[in-house]
Design a protein around this motif. Sequence first.
Motif, PDB file in Angstrom:
ATOM      1  N   VAL A  63       3.517   4.332  -1.835  1.00 25.88           N
ATOM      2  CA  VAL A  63       2.490   4.967  -2.657  1.00 25.88           C
ATOM      3  C   VAL A  63       1.276   4.049  -2.663  1.00 25.88           C
ATOM      4  N   ALA A  64       0.175   4.547  -2.114  1.00 23.55           N
ATOM      5  CA  ALA A  64      -1.083   3.804  -2.171  1.00 23.55           C
ATOM      6  C   ALA A  64      -1.765   4.123  -3.487  1.00 23.55           C
ATOM      7  N   VAL A  65      -2.051   3.077  -4.247  1.00 26.68           N
ATOM      8  CA  VAL A  65      -2.762   3.253  -5.512  1.00 26.68           C
ATOM      9  C   VAL A  65      -4.243   3.021  -5.227  1.00 26.68           C
ATOM     10  N   ILE A  66      -5.026   4.072  -5.393  1.00 31.18           N
ATOM     11  CA  ILE A  66      -6.447   4.037  -5.061  1.00 31.18           C
ATOM     12  C   ILE A  66      -7.263   3.840  -6.329  1.00 31.18           C
ATOM     13  N   ALA A  67      -8.126   2.830  -6.317  1.00 31.59           N
ATOM     14  CA  ALA A  67      -9.063   2.639  -7.423  1.00 31.59           C
ATOM     15  C   ALA A  67     -10.210   3.621  -7.263  1.00 31.59           C
ATOM     16  N   ILE A  81      -8.387   0.226  -2.184  1.00 30.84           N
ATOM     17  CA  ILE A  81      -6.930   0.167  -2.347  1.00 30.84           C
ATOM     18  C   ILE A  81      -6.564  -0.954  -3.317  1.00 30.84           C
ATOM     19  N   ALA A  82      -5.921  -0.593  -4.411  1.00 35.60           N
ATOM     20  CA  ALA A  82      -5.458  -1.603  -5.362  1.00 35.60           C
ATOM     21  C   ALA A  82      -4.084  -2.142  -4.984  1.00 35.60           C
ATOM     22  N   GLY A  83      -3.271  -1.323  -4.364  1.00 35.77           N
ATOM     23  CA  GLY A  83      -1.944  -1.790  -3.977  1.00 35.77           C
ATOM     24  C   GLY A  83      -1.202  -0.758  -3.158  1.00 35.77           C
TER      25      GLY A  83
END
Length: 201
Positions: free
Chosen positions: A106-110, A171-173
């Motif tokens: 899961v890409a956590v998008i800012a 990308i935050a993580g």
Amino acid sequence: MDSAPGTVNPAERNDDAMRFLLTRRSRPPKTLTGPAPDRAALQEILTVAARVPDHGKLEPWRFVVLERPALERLAGAAAEYARAQAIPDDMAAKGVGQFAQSPLCVAVIAVPRPTDKVPAIEQTLSVGAACTQLVNAALAAGWGAGWLSGWVSHDPGFAAPAFGLAPGEWIAGLVHIGTQTVAPPERPRPDLNQIVTWVDA
């Protein structure tokens, strides 16, 4: 009967949650394998991940779920990009490996929101909280999970087209989720005596 000052009502204490938080341990993504949570199971995990402090209710984050076909495509794209940019082999391999080896990511998008009411740093902190909550929710649900970043997250030439980033997004993580193969050993934790200051007056 009210609790005494400085104490909590025992009925309100969640010992299971405290035990989990006191012992939680991220799983190195390279130790994860399939199966990964299906969409129904992941929906619950993502619901928890979105339940974080969010000043102004801006939702300065979004999630991109990368299933195996997408991960295989991104592994190939990362390898091609690394060759074109002459990224050192060891560094390239780490980026490619994130996609090639992951059962699910899961890409956590800012998603910074333009507003005068909520400073940008508070939005960034909310994004970080979403990453942490995502890892903890996956762990609490019985899966292995770990949070990575690396050049595939931070190189805009790769990340923007790979993850469909809009201008200003980043990308935050990359949170990898799957079945753990080994339990990692406990690692040293912060010494509270070195990082806590008590102010009583």
